[in-house]
Design a protein around this motif. Structure first.
Motif, PDB file in Angstrom:
ATOM      1  N   TRP A 106       0.975  -1.422  -0.384  1.00 43.52           N
ATOM      2  CA  TRP A 106       0.018   0.280  -0.005  1.00 43.52           C
ATOM      3  C   TRP A 106       1.100   1.852  -0.414  1.00 43.52           C
ATOM      4  O   TRP A 106       0.397   2.704   0.264  1.00 43.52           O
ATOM      5  N   LEU A 135       3.960   5.435   2.835  1.00 44.77           N
ATOM      6  CA  LEU A 135       3.173   6.704   3.819  1.00 44.77           C
ATOM      7  C   LEU A 135       2.227   5.390   5.345  1.00 44.77           C
ATOM      8  O   LEU A 135       2.188   5.876   5.732  1.00 44.77           O
ATOM      9  N   VAL A 136       1.542   4.444   4.570  1.00 41.77           N
ATOM     10  CA  VAL A 136       0.237   4.217   4.799  1.00 41.77           C
ATOM     11  C   VAL A 136       0.476   1.961   5.545  1.00 41.77           C
ATOM     12  O   VAL A 136      -0.318   2.139   5.510  1.00 41.77           O
ATOM     13  N   GLY A 137       1.166   1.700   5.323  1.00 43.49           N
ATOM     14  CA  GLY A 137       1.327   0.656   4.771  1.00 43.49           C
ATOM     15  C   GLY A 137       3.195   0.192   4.774  1.00 43.49           C
ATOM     16  O   GLY A 137       3.951   0.924   4.669  1.00 43.49           O
ATOM     17  N   ASP A 138       3.416  -1.481   4.050  1.00 38.04           N
ATOM     18  CA  ASP A 138       5.435  -1.524   3.405  1.00 38.04           C
ATOM     19  C   ASP A 138       5.643  -1.347   5.107  1.00 38.04           C
ATOM     20  O   ASP A 138       6.750  -1.513   4.264  1.00 38.04           O
ATOM     21  N   GLN A 139       4.832  -2.355   5.691  1.00 35.15           N
ATOM     22  CA  GLN A 139       5.885  -2.480   7.026  1.00 35.15           C
ATOM     23  C   GLN A 139       6.944  -3.261   6.790  1.00 35.15           C
ATOM     24  O   GLN A 139       6.587  -4.392   6.340  1.00 35.15           O
ATOM     25  N   ARG A 179       9.853   2.111   4.928  1.00 33.77           N
ATOM     26  CA  ARG A 179       9.014   2.463   5.626  1.00 33.77           C
ATOM     27  C   ARG A 179      10.485   2.582   6.991  1.00 33.77           C
ATOM     28  O   ARG A 179      10.247   2.934   8.566  1.00 33.77           O
ATOM     29  N   ARG A 185      12.185   6.098   7.426  1.00 36.78           N
ATOM     30  CA  ARG A 185      10.790   6.770   8.239  1.00 36.78           C
ATOM     31  C   ARG A 185      10.523   6.006   9.752  1.00 36.78           C
ATOM     32  O   ARG A 185      10.487   8.060   9.859  1.00 36.78           O
ATOM     33  N   ASP A 186      10.833   5.233  10.252  1.00 34.15           N
ATOM     34  CA  ASP A 186      10.765   5.400  11.520  1.00 34.15           C
ATOM     35  C   ASP A 186      12.290   5.931  11.695  1.00 34.15           C
ATOM     36  O   ASP A 186      11.963   6.581  12.941  1.00 34.15           O
ATOM     37  N   GLU A 218      11.333   9.233  11.750  1.00 36.84           N
ATOM     38  CA  GLU A 218      10.605   9.900  13.116  1.00 36.84           C
ATOM     39  C   GLU A 218      11.427   9.979  13.912  1.00 36.84           C
ATOM     40  O   GLU A 218      11.221  10.733  15.263  1.00 36.84           O
TER      41      GLU A 218
END
Length: 300
Positions: free
Chosen positions: A138, A141-145, A150, A153-154, A157
């Motif tokens: 997905w 931003l909303v998935g791809d864990q 991801r 991005r983490d 953050e």
């Protein structure tokens, strides 16, 4: 008689020409074949790759349109892109599938099994009792864990949380801050224009620091591993069904899976292009063999 396989996406388009039994005799690689953003350009790349594969095999290009082909293309399972592309191609026998499906065919073969593709993004595909199921994909931003994007991005953050004193400033955090001259505004500006691959470029840094005990990196990696395991569980495969991890992060995440998951991992039989060729041979090879037999019967 021969068959063709194509593995195409946003980075490159690979082609392989093979015998009806799937023995590859010619290969080629050209530029991108993104059917969602440039349909005409994708068609041009596909035809260029096919033409080069014929040339590399020393085969007559006049046979091109008569050669059955399986194309595994990113985005083929979305919208009407595959149907629109089909109208632009000259092949009399043509099957257009997603790049994930040919990756599954290449890794597992024609039987039951599943793959998790862990690269910049992440997506899963399972085949069981002749039924296929997609999971994920997905976008980060909303998935791809569990994907590189991801994970990156983490890390960004956690870096901003650490700058604000909410999270600890560990070595991996200091590395990100140093790369942006210690300025959180520079990090925010980076995120405004960064593409998934830009976030994914931080993934090797995270795994490197996790390997030397950095608690922030370790936390991010553990979260990614847990997400991959949860996705594999969600496929609800029978205990005897194997799965395979593919993509740039497969060798980093695979060894970190729990023993029950590692026990079911198998190495890929071949890559996605090999999967496209194998599928073409499976779908069209018998028909081609029959045609060859009939021609042999009428020879003087």
């Amino acid at each position: 008689m021969m068959v063709l396989g194509i593995d195409g996406g946003g980075t490159s388009c690979r082609a392989a020409l093979a015998t009806a039994r799937g023995e590859i005799i010619g290969r080629a690689k050209v530029g991108p074949a993104n059917i969602r953003t440039d349909l005409a350009g994708a068609r041009d790349s596909i035809m260029a790759a096919v033409g080069q594969a014929f040339a590399n095999a020393g085969e007559d290009p006049a046979l091109l349109s008569h050669t059955p082909i399986v194309l595994g293309l990113a985005g083929a399972n979305v919208g009407s892109y595959a149907a629109e592309l089909r109208k632009l191609l000259p092949f009399r026998q043509c099957r257009i599938e997603s790049d994930a499906l040919i990756a599954l065919e290449g890794a597992i073969g024609a039987g039951d099994g599943a793959i998790g593709i862990l690269g910049t993004g992440s997506i899963y595909l399972a085949r069981q009792s002749n039924q296929t199921r997609y999971l994920g994909g997905w976008g980060f931003l909303v998935g791809d864990q569990g994907s590189g994007a991801r994970i990156g991005r983490d890390l960004i953050e956690h870096t901003l949380l650490a700058y604000d004193g909410i999270a600890p400033r560990t070595p991996v955090i200091e590395a990100v801050l140093a790369a942006h001259h210690g300025d959180p505004q520079a990090i925010v500006e980076f995120t405004k224009s960064a593409q998934p691959r830009d976030f994914g470029s931080f993934a090797p840094l995270v795994f490197e620091h996790a390997g030397i005990g950095d608690i922030t990196a370790d936390r991010i990696v553990r979260r990614a591993v847990a997400a991959v395991e949860a996705s594999l569980d969600a496929l609800r495969l029978a205990d005897s069904v194997p799965y395979c991890l593919l993509g740039g992060l497969a060798t980093l995440i695979g060894p970190r899976l729990s023993p029950r998951h590692r026990a079911r991992l198998v190495p890929p039989l071949q890559d996605a292009l090999g999967g496209a060729v194998a599928m073409a041979s499976r779908l069209f090879g018998h028909e081609l063999a029959l045609a060859d037999g009939k021609q042999g019967l009428i020879q003087p």
